[in-house]
Design a protein around this motif. Structure first.
Motif, PDB file in Angstrom:
ATOM      1  N   GLN A   1      13.121  16.037 -26.325  1.00 50.65           N
ATOM      2  CA  GLN A   1      12.541  14.823 -25.752  1.00 50.65           C
ATOM      3  C   GLN A   1      11.906  15.078 -24.385  1.00 50.65           C
ATOM      4  O   GLN A   1      10.797  14.610 -24.104  1.00 50.65           O
ATOM      5  N   GLY A   2      12.620  15.822 -23.529  1.00 47.47           N
ATOM      6  CA  GLY A   2      12.130  16.019 -22.174  1.00 47.47           C
ATOM      7  C   GLY A   2      11.028  17.054 -22.068  1.00 47.47           C
ATOM      8  O   GLY A   2      10.005  16.817 -21.418  1.00 47.47           O
ATOM      9  N   VAL A   3      11.214  18.202 -22.713  1.00 45.96           N
ATOM     10  CA  VAL A   3      10.255  19.309 -22.575  1.00 45.96           C
ATOM     11  C   VAL A   3       9.122  19.199 -23.587  1.00 45.96           C
ATOM     12  O   VAL A   3       7.948  19.374 -23.257  1.00 45.96           O
ATOM     13  N   ASN A   4       9.459  18.907 -24.850  1.00 45.20           N
ATOM     14  CA  ASN A   4       8.429  18.845 -25.894  1.00 45.20           C
ATOM     15  C   ASN A   4       7.825  17.452 -26.073  1.00 45.20           C
ATOM     16  O   ASN A   4       6.864  17.294 -26.828  1.00 45.20           O
TER      17      ASN A   4
ATOM     18  N   ASP B   1       6.617   9.596 -16.587  1.00 38.92           N
ATOM     19  CA  ASP B   1       6.143   8.399 -15.895  1.00 38.92           C
ATOM     20  C   ASP B   1       6.149   8.559 -14.382  1.00 38.92           C
ATOM     21  O   ASP B   1       5.513   7.778 -13.673  1.00 38.92           O
ATOM     22  N   VAL B   2       6.898   9.549 -13.878  1.00 38.41           N
ATOM     23  CA  VAL B   2       7.003   9.719 -12.424  1.00 38.41           C
ATOM     24  C   VAL B   2       6.343  11.005 -11.942  1.00 38.41           C
ATOM     25  O   VAL B   2       6.420  11.328 -10.754  1.00 38.41           O
ATOM     26  N   VAL B   3       5.675  11.736 -12.868  1.00 37.20           N
ATOM     27  CA  VAL B   3       5.051  13.014 -12.519  1.00 37.20           C
ATOM     28  C   VAL B   3       3.581  12.972 -12.916  1.00 37.20           C
ATOM     29  O   VAL B   3       3.243  12.508 -14.019  1.00 37.20           O
ATOM     30  N   SER B   4       2.708  13.468 -12.077  1.00 36.88           N
ATOM     31  CA  SER B   4       1.279  13.509 -12.394  1.00 36.88           C
ATOM     32  C   SER B   4       0.994  14.600 -13.414  1.00 36.88           C
ATOM     33  O   SER B   4       1.794  15.524 -13.611  1.00 36.88           O
ATOM     34  N   ALA B   5      -0.151  14.502 -14.059  1.00 42.25           N
ATOM     35  CA  ALA B   5      -0.541  15.500 -15.063  1.00 42.25           C
ATOM     36  C   ALA B   5      -0.672  16.881 -14.445  1.00 42.25           C
ATOM     37  O   ALA B   5      -0.415  17.900 -15.103  1.00 42.25           O
ATOM     38  N   GLN B   6      -1.062  16.941 -13.199  1.00 37.92           N
ATOM     39  CA  GLN B   6      -1.235  18.228 -12.537  1.00 37.92           C
ATOM     40  C   GLN B   6       0.107  18.916 -12.288  1.00 37.92           C
ATOM     41  O   GLN B   6       0.226  20.135 -12.407  1.00 37.92           O
ATOM     42  N   ASP B   7       1.121  18.142 -11.950  1.00 40.85           N
ATOM     43  CA  ASP B   7       2.445  18.709 -11.650  1.00 40.85           C
ATOM     44  C   ASP B   7       3.344  18.842 -12.875  1.00 40.85           C
ATOM     45  O   ASP B   7       4.398  19.486 -12.797  1.00 40.85           O
ATOM     46  N   LEU B   8       2.962  18.217 -13.996  1.00 44.96           N
ATOM     47  CA  LEU B   8       3.837  18.182 -15.165  1.00 44.96           C
ATOM     48  C   LEU B   8       4.216  19.563 -15.686  1.00 44.96           C
ATOM     49  O   LEU B   8       5.391  19.788 -16.006  1.00 44.96           O
ATOM     50  N   PRO B   9       3.298  20.547 -15.823  1.00 42.22           N
ATOM     51  CA  PRO B   9       3.698  21.866 -16.346  1.00 42.22           C
ATOM     52  C   PRO B   9       4.830  22.513 -15.537  1.00 42.22           C
ATOM     53  O   PRO B   9       5.765  23.089 -16.108  1.00 42.22           O
ATOM     54  N   GLY B  10       4.759  22.423 -14.211  1.00 45.43           N
ATOM     55  CA  GLY B  10       5.814  23.009 -13.395  1.00 45.43           C
ATOM     56  C   GLY B  10       7.141  22.298 -13.570  1.00 45.43           C
ATOM     57  O   GLY B  10       8.199  22.926 -13.615  1.00 45.43           O
ATOM     58  N   VAL B  11       7.096  20.958 -13.682  1.00 43.84           N
ATOM     59  CA  VAL B  11       8.320  20.185 -13.888  1.00 43.84           C
ATOM     60  C   VAL B  11       8.953  20.527 -15.238  1.00 43.84           C
ATOM     61  O   VAL B  11      10.185  20.644 -15.351  1.00 43.84           O
ATOM     62  N   LEU B  12       8.126  20.703 -16.277  1.00 42.89           N
ATOM     63  CA  LEU B  12       8.656  21.038 -17.604  1.00 42.89           C
ATOM     64  C   LEU B  12       9.321  22.415 -17.600  1.00 42.89           C
ATOM     65  O   LEU B  12      10.340  22.622 -18.275  1.00 42.89           O
ATOM     66  N   ILE B  13       8.745  23.351 -16.849  1.00 37.69           N
ATOM     67  CA  ILE B  13       9.384  24.670 -16.742  1.00 37.69           C
ATOM     68  C   ILE B  13      10.750  24.542 -16.068  1.00 37.69           C
ATOM     69  O   ILE B  13      11.749  25.117 -16.522  1.00 37.69           O
ATOM     70  N   ALA B  14      10.791  23.769 -14.976  1.00 36.42           N
ATOM     71  CA  ALA B  14      12.069  23.565 -14.280  1.00 36.42           C
ATOM     72  C   ALA B  14      13.077  22.872 -15.190  1.00 36.42           C
ATOM     73  O   ALA B  14      14.274  23.210 -15.195  1.00 36.42           O
TER      74      ALA B  14
END
Length: 560
Positions: free
Chosen positions: A351-354, A506-519
């Motif tokens: 749910q969170g990563v994929n 909903d709280v992360v921009s598209a630009q920052d999303l890849p880094g957040v998903l890795i974390a």
């Protein structure tokens, strides 16, 4: 004349007490003799199963259906709420109560678990089982009709009280109804299907919440519960020991209520400390430290009391000191701990990563669900053929360690083939292990002692699951707070952790999303390292389960 009658009554009572508190070795010898007679009976094709120790084939099927269904609902209730919690908090505006929806259930169950063994020893097992199941159903009804968050928490606690005696009672009833040689296949079938409740919980909960209402996550227990009562109500379950009405006045002593009054607060304080630590309060806060100290002090007093009580204790030290029983309990606790953790955090990854929906994340669990169900049933049949359970425990725990290590490599770009293959390995490993500690303990003890030992084994699974879920929650939160600044330095880590798996986009921009998903994926990976460590510890404990053939084999078969 009256004094002579009094002396006679006292003499009879002393004799009865001596018989009840015979040491483990004597009971084991008696157990082997009775099991040998039962095995000799079933070796002949024309010998009936409706002897004193056994039940007929026609009553065996409804009994197994009832027990399997009850354990299925109990395990389903453990995990089904995971995907419903976001909707519940929206209805009740109760985000601060999220932790209690799961912990109230676990705390109530764990605090009563050991006492259930004593209760089954002193009362009719079938009716005791039905009473516990009725309490579980009452708790489900209270949750379904809850009008506030506090009412839901109370309902979860009531359901936990009921579930504390379901698994223990189910396996004790099976032990009373069939000889040891037939238990592996039957327990394998029961565990294979009932374990579906744990892994199917997120899928069923997601579908009901998404398409009907979160209340049906609890209402679903009611119609199935009616079938359980109908299936078991008319079945006669053989009793290895029955208490007469005259012994009611001895129940406070026989149930070890003082031991329970010491153990329950110790367990509750420990679980509350783990629940609060890192969430509502800091780990070094006076509240958390005070709970840990209170749990430790109460536990010491409890152990002293149990030592004083001897074989009449809630946990007889003669039983707990036995290597097979202690190793089986710890191994079962570790195996269920990694099962609980994987069942919670694999859907979190999907749910969170994929970005999968709650329903689809449950579908993605099918590889582990199907492989575990198949391997549990197969391992039960193989144990009945081979006669040894320890090799399956060793092989399964080793396979689970490898599988969890592979799952710890999951990342945002992991292919479908890989996570399917990793789950199949995990499901097979868990399935090979799942019933072996139960068979190990049942193969060692006399029928009258099995409920107490089953209470210890089942408590270890419930307690182990609660501990590891608390550890995993702490690992995830702390990892997110430390890794998000590394991979997405402009993102508020606290906001991501607060949003949860379904709300992080909903709280992360598209630009920052890849880094957040890795974390996020790396934080979840650390919990699979925890599961790999639990699997390795389970492998070590499995060596202590011994190499005793099932069914009371001869001395030369023993290598304990």
């Amino acid at each position: 004349m009256d004094s002579e009658e009094t002396q006679t009554d006292m003499a009879h009572e002393n004799v009865a007490q001596e018989r009840e508190t015979q040491p483990l070795e004597v009971d084991q010898a008696l157990f082997q003799d009775s099991e040998k007679r039962a095995d000799d009976l079933v070796k002949h094709e024309d010998s009936p199963l409706n002897v004193e120790e056994l039940i007929s084939k026609t009553t065996l099927i409804p009994m197994m259906v009832a027990i399997t269904s009850a354990i299925f609902l109990m395990l389903l209730d453990t995990s089904i709420i995971a995907t419903a919690i976001p909707y519940i908090t929206n209805d009740f505006h109760s985000l601060s109560d999220v932790g209690w929806y799961g912990s109230s259930y676990q705390i109530a169950s764990a605090s009563l678990q050991l006492l259930t063994g004593k209760i089954y020893v002193n009362f009719n097992s079938k009716w005791t089982f039905l009473v516990f199941f009725a309490i579980f159903e009452l708790g489900s009804l209270l949750c379904g009709v809850a009008t506030s968050s506090k009412m839901l928490i109370v309902g979860r606690a009531v359901a936990g009280m009921g579930c504390s005696g379901i698994q223990n009672g189910g396996f004790s009833i099976v032990a009373a109804c069939v000889p040891m040689t037939r238990r592996p296949a039957l327990i394998g079938i029961a565990m294979g299907f009932s374990q579906l409740g744990l892994v199917l919980g997120p899928l069923i909960g997601g579908a009901l919440t998404e398409y009907v209402s979160w209340r049906w996550c609890f209402y679903i227990n009611l119609p199935v519960g009616a079938l359980v009562f109908a299936s078991l109500f008319f079945v006669r379950v053989p009793e290895p020991r029955k208490n007469s009405i005259t012994s009611i006045r001895l129940l406070p002593r026989d149930l070890d209520l003082i031991g329970f009054a010491l153990f329950a607060p110790a367990a509750i304080q420990l679980l509350l400390a783990l629940q609060y630590g890192g969430n509502q309060f800091a780990w070094n806060s006076s509240t958390v430290i005070g709970l840990f100290c209170g749990a430790g002090a109460t536990c010491i007093v409890f152990l002293v009391w149990e030592y004083y009580k001897g074989d009449e204790a809630m946990i007889p030290f003669s039983m707990a000191r036995n290597r097979i029983i202690s190793s089986s309990s710890v191994a079962f606790g570790l195996m269920m701990a990694l099962t609980f953790t994987a069942s919670y955090y694999l859907p979190l990854y999907f749910q969170g990563v994929n970005g999968a929906s709650p329903t689809l994340s449950g579908v993605y669990l099918l590889p582990s669900i199907l492989s575990q169900t198949f391997s549990v049933g197969l391992s039960g049949a193989l144990v009945a053929k081979v006669g040894y359970y320890t090799p399956f425990m060793l092989g399964g725990s080793a396979l689970a360690a490898v599988a969890n290590g592979l799952l710890a490599t999951l990342a945002p770009g992991t292919s479908t083939g890989k996570w399917i293959g990793y789950q199949i390995l995990l499901g097979v490993g868990r399935g090979l292990c799942m019933q072996m500690p139960i068979l190990s303990v049942q193969n060692l003890l006399a029928p009258a002692q099995i409920p107490i030992a089953m209470g210890l084994v089942v408590f270890s699974s419930s307690f182990g699951g609660s501990l590891f879920l608390s550890f995993a929650d702490t690992i995830l939160t702390n990892s997110l707070l430390s890794l998000i600044p590394q991979y997405a330095p402009y993102v508020d880590a606290q906001a991501v952790a607060y949003a949860g798996a379904t709300g992080l986009r909903d709280v992360v921009s598209a630009q920052d999303l890849p880094g957040v998903l890795i974390a996020y994926s790396k934080s979840i990976d650390r919990n699979f390292y925890l599961c790999a460590a639990a699997s390795a510890a389970c492998f070590v404990c499995a060596w202590g389960m011994g190499w005793k053939r099932i069914g009371g084999a001869k001395k030369q078969d023993e290598k304990v």
